[in-house]
Design an enzyme around this catalytic site. Structure first.
Site, mmCIF file in Angstrom:
data_model
loop_
_atom_site.group_PDB
_atom_site.id
_atom_site.type_symbol
_atom_site.label_atom_id
_atom_site.label_comp_id
_atom_site.label_asym_id
_atom_site.label_seq_id
_atom_site.Cartn_x
_atom_site.Cartn_y
_atom_site.Cartn_z
ATOM 1 N N ASP A 84 -3.063 4.831 -2.237
ATOM 2 C CA ASP A 84 -4.132 5.212 -1.324
ATOM 3 C C ASP A 84 -4.630 6.643 -1.532
ATOM 4 O O ASP A 84 -3.818 7.566 -1.647
ATOM 5 C CB ASP A 84 -3.592 5.088 0.108
ATOM 6 N N GLU A 105 -6.416 4.069 -5.892
ATOM 7 C CA GLU A 105 -7.698 4.250 -5.195
ATOM 8 C C GLU A 105 -8.216 5.623 -5.618
ATOM 9 O O GLU A 105 -7.931 6.639 -4.988
ATOM 10 C CB GLU A 105 -7.533 4.183 -3.669
ATOM 11 N N ASP A 138 0.853 -1.170 0.000
ATOM 12 C CA ASP A 138 0.000 0.000 0.000
ATOM 13 C C ASP A 138 0.901 1.236 0.000
ATOM 14 O O ASP A 138 1.911 1.265 0.701
ATOM 15 C CB ASP A 138 -0.871 0.002 1.268
ATOM 16 N N HIS A 141 -11.285 -3.423 2.546
ATOM 17 C CA HIS A 141 -11.182 -3.183 3.990
ATOM 18 C C HIS A 141 -11.933 -1.923 4.435
ATOM 19 O O HIS A 141 -11.964 -1.635 5.629
ATOM 20 C CB HIS A 141 -9.708 -3.068 4.365
ATOM 21 N N ASP A 142 -12.470 -1.164 3.496
ATOM 22 C CA ASP A 142 -13.229 0.045 3.833
ATOM 23 C C ASP A 142 -14.726 -0.162 3.653
ATOM 24 O O ASP A 142 -15.508 0.778 3.816
ATOM 25 C CB ASP A 142 -12.835 1.202 2.890
HETATM 26 O O1 TEU Z 1 -9.512 5.403 1.902
HETATM 27 C C1 TEU Z 1 -9.853 6.607 1.282
HETATM 28 C C2 TEU Z 1 -11.285 6.997 1.283
HETATM 29 O O2 TEU Z 1 -11.539 8.097 0.839
HETATM 30 C C3 TEU Z 1 -12.426 6.164 1.783
HETATM 31 O O3 TEU Z 1 -12.379 4.845 1.460
HETATM 32 C C4 TEU Z 1 -12.654 6.392 3.259
HETATM 33 O O4 TEU Z 1 -11.659 5.805 4.038
HETATM 34 C C5 TEU Z 1 -13.932 5.772 3.727
HETATM 35 O O5 TEU Z 1 -14.949 6.176 2.887
HETATM 36 C C6 TEU Z 1 -14.247 6.228 5.138
HETATM 37 O O6 TEU Z 1 -15.314 5.471 5.621
HETATM 38 C C7 TEU Z 1 -8.169 5.124 2.090
HETATM 39 C C8 TEU Z 1 -7.966 3.797 2.809
HETATM 40 O O7 TEU Z 1 -8.443 2.756 2.023
HETATM 41 C C9 TEU Z 1 -8.608 3.880 4.159
HETATM 42 O O8 TEU Z 1 -8.534 2.662 4.857
HETATM 43 C C10 TEU Z 1 -7.919 4.968 4.935
HETATM 44 O O9 TEU Z 1 -8.588 5.165 6.142
HETATM 45 C C11 TEU Z 1 -7.889 6.276 4.160
HETATM 46 O O10 TEU Z 1 -7.503 6.132 2.797
HETATM 47 C C12 TEU Z 1 -6.864 7.212 4.766
HETATM 48 O O11 TEU Z 1 -5.576 6.740 4.482
#
Ligand code: TEU
Length: 557
Positions: free
Chosen positions: A201, A258, A98, A330-331
């Site tokens: 990310d 992402e 990541d 994971h989100d």
């Molecule tokens: O996620 C970015 C993001 O904008 C969303 O997925 C957000 O975390 C989610 O909608 C909140 O509920 C990335 C990562 O995948 C995430 O795990 C991190 O928390 C985030 O960036 C910050 O690094």
């Protein structure tokens, strides 16, 4: 379309903290992943993305990095990481890490130095502004995890800094060429180790709409969603193209962005022939039903909405590049709990959803546990919740007037923790994840849903996924499965999701998205039955009878 080494592969995301614990401290680790390499090979995946294992205070579970050049001791050592890359490589598996570079941790040396001397060079690594008590903030944007994007700079009363996410995640100033050079150096250091590439990310956030200014408030807190500024910010692709030139391209590395809220005309710059990333996730389904007021007011997607979003995405990337297709990560909540009707948890339905997604054009990305049909978990109280995003949404729900019980029930279906419970290896204690106490409660359904029960059982969800992966790799069908165009079939038929994949062969992929039998006319003769999630196929008079949740991949003669 120029062929790339990764096109025909199947990718798999590991959330290391919850995958496999090798030392009994209740936290999954890199040695745990190494121990499961034979499993990953058996499954058939060839690209493995690890969520962050860098040194981190874990305020956002590793998405807050305090040292990009070291491994957090809870996950292992750099030697473990090197061993993982090497041993995976021997098995034909590329490891992807990541890359969290929109922000770092407030415990990173750069931020510490910026706090010590905001007017010095490290002050320029972040967005720091002068501010005095009672003054207006530079902008009214709401951070992703709630509250203003501005907070007082630690140790100061007259300086503030910007964070798009949690206050322990200060945003890096990408306008500063020194910051970019530091990041590229770090990326190349990892790629030189033999890493396959990166998942990048939150990358769309690196370009800020400057100078900072307010947008109309969209909630009673007087703030506005930070996504409003993303719509306005221009030029992110200049940064990304520079990064690709300096890092990924010379290494022929795999990169998956992402990327949210991209504009259709930008797609060629992102995932086209000379795009800045190899691929990006298709997140169009993620936003279905989302309500600007928060999770508590949001709705679950219907099959028709899901189908429409997926077909639209397939249309957008046709002739441009590859999307990475997911039902969960994971989100997000577990796909089978999110996209199937409430309470539906039959193996047939789980396989249908997985199969419909897997067979789309693009790179299939499985998330750990998806291959055994893991479901959303149960939260007995808010004390069971770990995730900062869920805790924020819970507070938003309370502020909107919901009782504690209502607020928990309203946010639970969207919680990121649903995907973060430990992998269910077996029906033994803690689902076989750890010999200690798991850092997060195991989903209580593990005696029913676990790998040991499914391995080798031909009708299991697990063996179904293996057969999908095998089809993608099979010499006879790979060309069509990987490169064939997607063309919706009978898109207006409610609760039927069907499409052709047209390459050197013609495949028809079909899923009956409801708990009732239906008939689907066939557009031609069946040449071969490639995948069926149920034991029977009943076809006659130019039509096929689809049982509830039946899923088929047919080759047309
Ligand atoms: O996620 C970015 C993001 O904008 C969303 O997925 C957000 O975390 C989610 O909608 C909140 O509920 C990335 C990562 O995948 C995430 O795990 C991190 O928390 C985030 O960036 C910050 O690094």
């Amino acid at each position: 379309m120029q062929r790339k080494w990764w096109h025909g592969k199947t990718a798999y995301q590991i959330y290391p903290k919850s995958f496999c614990d090798s030392d009994g401290d209740g936290i999954g680790d890199i040695r745990g992943v190494i121990g499961k390499l034979p499993y990953l090979r058996e499954l058939g995946v060839e690209i493995v993305w690890l969520s962050p294992v860098y040194r981190s205070p874990l305020a956002d579970q590793g998405y807050d990095i305090s040292d990009y050049y070291s491994i957090d001791p809870r996950f292992g050592t750099m030697e473990d990481m090197d061993e993982l890359i090497a041993r995976a490589g021997e098995m034909g598996i590329s490891i992807v890490m990541d890359l969290v570079i929109n922000h770092c941790s407030d415990e990173h040396e750069w931020f510490r130095k910026a706090c010590a001397d905001p007017d010095g060079p490290y002050g320029e690594y972040f967005y720091i502004r002068e501010w005095h008590e009672g003054e207006k903030l530079p902008c009214n944007w709401r951070s992703y995890f709630g509250g203003s994007v501005w907070d007082l700079l630690p140790g100061h009363t007259d300086r503030i800094y910007f964070h798009a996410f949690h206050k322990k995640q200060p945003d890096l100033n990408w306008e500063n060429p020194e910051v970019r050079a530091e990041l590229y150096k770090m990326i190349n250091w990892w790629l030189d180790k033999g890493l396959g590439g990166f998942r990048i990310d939150a990358i769309i956030n690196i370009k800020k709409f400057l100078p900072f200014r307010d947008f109309p408030a969209d909630r009673e807190d007087g703030l506005c969603s930070i996504r409003r500024m993303l719509e306005k910010a221009q030029g992110v692709y200049l940064f990304l193209d520079e990064m690709a030139r300096e890092t990924f391209r010379p290494h022929d590395a795999f990169s998956v962005g992402e990327v949210f809220d991209e504009k259709e005309e930008d797609l060629p710059f992102i995932i086209g022939e000379n795009g800045c990333f190899s691929t990006m996730f298709d997140f169009s389904e993620k936003h279905i039903g989302a309500d600007p007021r928060g999770w508590y007011a949001s709705a679950l997607p219907t099959p028709e909405e899901y189908k429409a979003a997926v077909f639209a995405a397939q249309r957008r990337c046709a002739g441009v590049g590859f999307f990475s297709n997911i039902i969960e990560n994971h989100d997000e909540p577990r796909g089978v709990s999110h996209y199937l009707p409430a309470g539906e948890r039959s193996d047939a339905a789980k396989k249908m959803l997985g199969g419909l997604n897997f067979m789309l054009r693009g790179l299939p990305f499985l998330y750990q546990g998806q291959e055994i049909g893991m479901e959303n978990t149960v939260f007995d109280s808010i004390g069971d919740v770990d995730d900062i995003s869920t805790l924020d949404e819970y507070r938003v729900a309370l502020d909107a007037g919901l009782t504690e019980e209502q607020a928990l029930a309203a946010v639970a279906p969207f919680s990121r923790d649903n995907a973060r419970t430990p992998f269910q290896w077996s029906a033994e204690a803690n689902a076989g994840f750890t010999a200690g106490t798991p850092w997060m409660k195991v989903n209580p359904n593990y005696p029913r849903v676990n790998l040991a029960d499914q391995r080798g059982r031909p009708d299991s969800v697990y063996e179904f996924y293996r057969s999908l992966i095998a089809l993608r790799k099979s010499p006879d069908y790979a060309e069509t499965v990987v490169y064939g165009e997607t063309e919706p079939y009978l898109p207006e038929e409610k609760d039927l999701m069907a499409y052709f994949r047209r390459g050197d062969r013609t495949l028809l992929v079909a899923g009956n998205f409801r708990a009732e039998e239906r008939t689907m006319p066939l557009p031609g003769e069946i040449g071969a039955l490639l995948i069926n999630n149920l034991p029977e196929l009943s076809a006659a008079d130019g039509a096929v009878r689809l049982a509830p949740w039946q899923f088929l991949v047919l080759e047309l003669a």
